[in-house]
Design an enzyme around this catalytic site. Sequence first.
Site, mmCIF file in Angstrom:
data_model
loop_
_atom_site.group_PDB
_atom_site.id
_atom_site.type_symbol
_atom_site.label_atom_id
_atom_site.label_comp_id
_atom_site.label_asym_id
_atom_site.label_seq_id
_atom_site.Cartn_x
_atom_site.Cartn_y
_atom_site.Cartn_z
ATOM 1 N N GLY A 1 -14.693 33.822 -12.687
ATOM 2 C CA GLY A 1 -15.786 33.732 -11.719
ATOM 3 C C GLY A 1 -16.913 32.858 -12.231
ATOM 4 C CG ASP B 1 -17.585 38.782 -6.069
ATOM 5 O OD1 ASP B 1 -17.008 39.797 -5.646
ATOM 6 O OD2 ASP B 1 -18.151 38.736 -7.180
ATOM 7 C CG MET C 1 -16.704 45.581 -4.984
ATOM 8 S SD MET C 1 -15.402 45.264 -6.189
ATOM 9 C CE MET C 1 -15.619 46.672 -7.275
ATOM 10 N N GLY C 2 -18.803 42.261 -3.780
ATOM 11 C CA GLY C 2 -19.223 40.880 -3.566
ATOM 12 C C GLY C 2 -20.393 40.495 -4.461
ATOM 13 N NE ARG C 3 -20.737 39.978 -10.222
ATOM 14 C CZ ARG C 3 -20.573 40.761 -11.289
ATOM 15 N NH1 ARG C 3 -21.600 41.282 -11.873
ATOM 16 N NH2 ARG C 3 -19.380 41.016 -11.750
ATOM 17 C CD GLN D 1 -14.243 46.372 -1.876
ATOM 18 O OE1 GLN D 1 -14.850 45.574 -1.177
ATOM 19 N NE2 GLN D 1 -14.868 47.204 -2.683
HETATM 20 O O1 F6P Z 1 -17.014 39.840 -9.387
HETATM 21 C C1 F6P Z 1 -16.048 40.719 -8.909
HETATM 22 C C2 F6P Z 1 -16.602 42.119 -8.777
HETATM 23 O O2 F6P Z 1 -15.592 42.964 -8.274
HETATM 24 C C3 F6P Z 1 -17.858 42.248 -7.913
HETATM 25 O O3 F6P Z 1 -17.567 42.230 -6.545
HETATM 26 C C4 F6P Z 1 -18.442 43.537 -8.419
HETATM 27 O O4 F6P Z 1 -19.838 43.536 -8.263
HETATM 28 C C5 F6P Z 1 -18.080 43.521 -9.886
HETATM 29 O O5 F6P Z 1 -17.002 42.606 -10.033
HETATM 30 C C6 F6P Z 1 -17.687 44.862 -10.448
HETATM 31 O O6 F6P Z 1 -17.539 44.701 -11.815
HETATM 32 P P1 F6P Z 1 -16.781 45.736 -12.752
HETATM 33 O O7 F6P Z 1 -15.316 45.647 -12.449
HETATM 34 O O8 F6P Z 1 -17.095 45.279 -14.125
HETATM 35 O O9 F6P Z 1 -17.302 47.101 -12.409
#
Ligand code: F6P
Length: 367
Positions: free
Chosen positions: A104, A152, A194-196, A287
């Site tokens: 990413g 994302d 999700m999507g940050r 997701q």
């Molecule tokens: O960047 C992908 C993502 O799934 C985001 O949508 C989400 O905010 C983040 O990663 C979650 O991260 P982790 O798997 O470290 O909890």
Amino acid sequence: KKNIGILTSGGDAQGMNPCVRAVVRMAIARNCNPYLIYEGYQGLVDGGDKIKAAKWSDVSGFLTLGGTLIGTARCMAFRELEGRRTGVLNLIKNGIDALVVIGGDGSLTGADKLRAEWPSHVEALEKDGRISKESADKYRTLMIVGMVGSIDNDLASTDMTIGASSALTRICESVDAILSTALSHQRAFVVEVMGRHCGWLALNAAISTGADYLFIPEAPPKNDDWETAMCNTLKASRDAGKRTSLVIVAEGAIDRNLNPIKAEYVKDVLAQRLGYDTRVTILGHVQRGGAPVHFDRFLGTMQGAEAVEAILRATPETPSPVIGMLENKITTQPLKEAIQLTGEVAASIGRKDFARAMELRSNAFGQ
Ligand code: F6P
């Protein structure tokens, strides 16, 4: 003849495996030597058995599987200069002169940094006597190719990132399932996706499932009293005969003052003001899990093949590219620019310039 290292980094995404497979097999087909680097940048720092020459059969079965079979990590050591220097040493020890990074925004920023610093690392390693002068001369530059593996869909310069389509499909299936129970009870559901800091998944999920209301970071509610606006909209559709209400909230959703809008709060508003029996579902990592849909297998494969071609076309002066897809064509663009443009989205939101944020997202968000 190039020795091409491949790693996946950051959050996994469906389609990373097809992409790794394509790089390995295209490299072999083009008479290059592929190397699999396990556990993302951590494998680069650790070296040893984390870096292995790959055969055609090593990626058998990769096409249809989710996640990343070569592992990934959010690596702290690589954020430090010394960690990156050790990574450079391990690449040189293995004779690797081109690196493919599938990850990413953050992972590709790391890749861009490594490329920029590379000559200084080589110089320092030579000075410390950790590599010979011959090695230093041979490895003065490193070609890095980025591919965006992220559910994302948050990187500028590409219409779609690898994994976004699978995640969106999973969201739609989940929301469809939720709606059948919502319909039975005449309930309201607030679904967090999700999507940050990117609203692409939420926006597309809302369109595809017929949501009543949507919150995304790039386009906060115009009205400060968005609670009333939301309630009026939902009530109007109930009054017109609808049995359910569906609100989709991107995990990074904010109001115009940059305060987070959280699913639980939205639920409380609906329950208290409208009296709706309301539930929250946070879809979470479901997701990101499971098999890639057709599009991610296709995108990963096409981009992986193009990554090898980009390496073979490059000269030492060629800026590191990121492989993307614009208007259905696989593209090769400077990685640095894509990273800069992506950074501008966050900066625009920080300045509350939401129109600019949407403009910057326009290739992926469409109209
Ligand atoms: O960047 C992908 C993502 O799934 C985001 O949508 C989400 O905010 C983040 O990663 C979650 O991260 P982790 O798997 O470290 O909890």
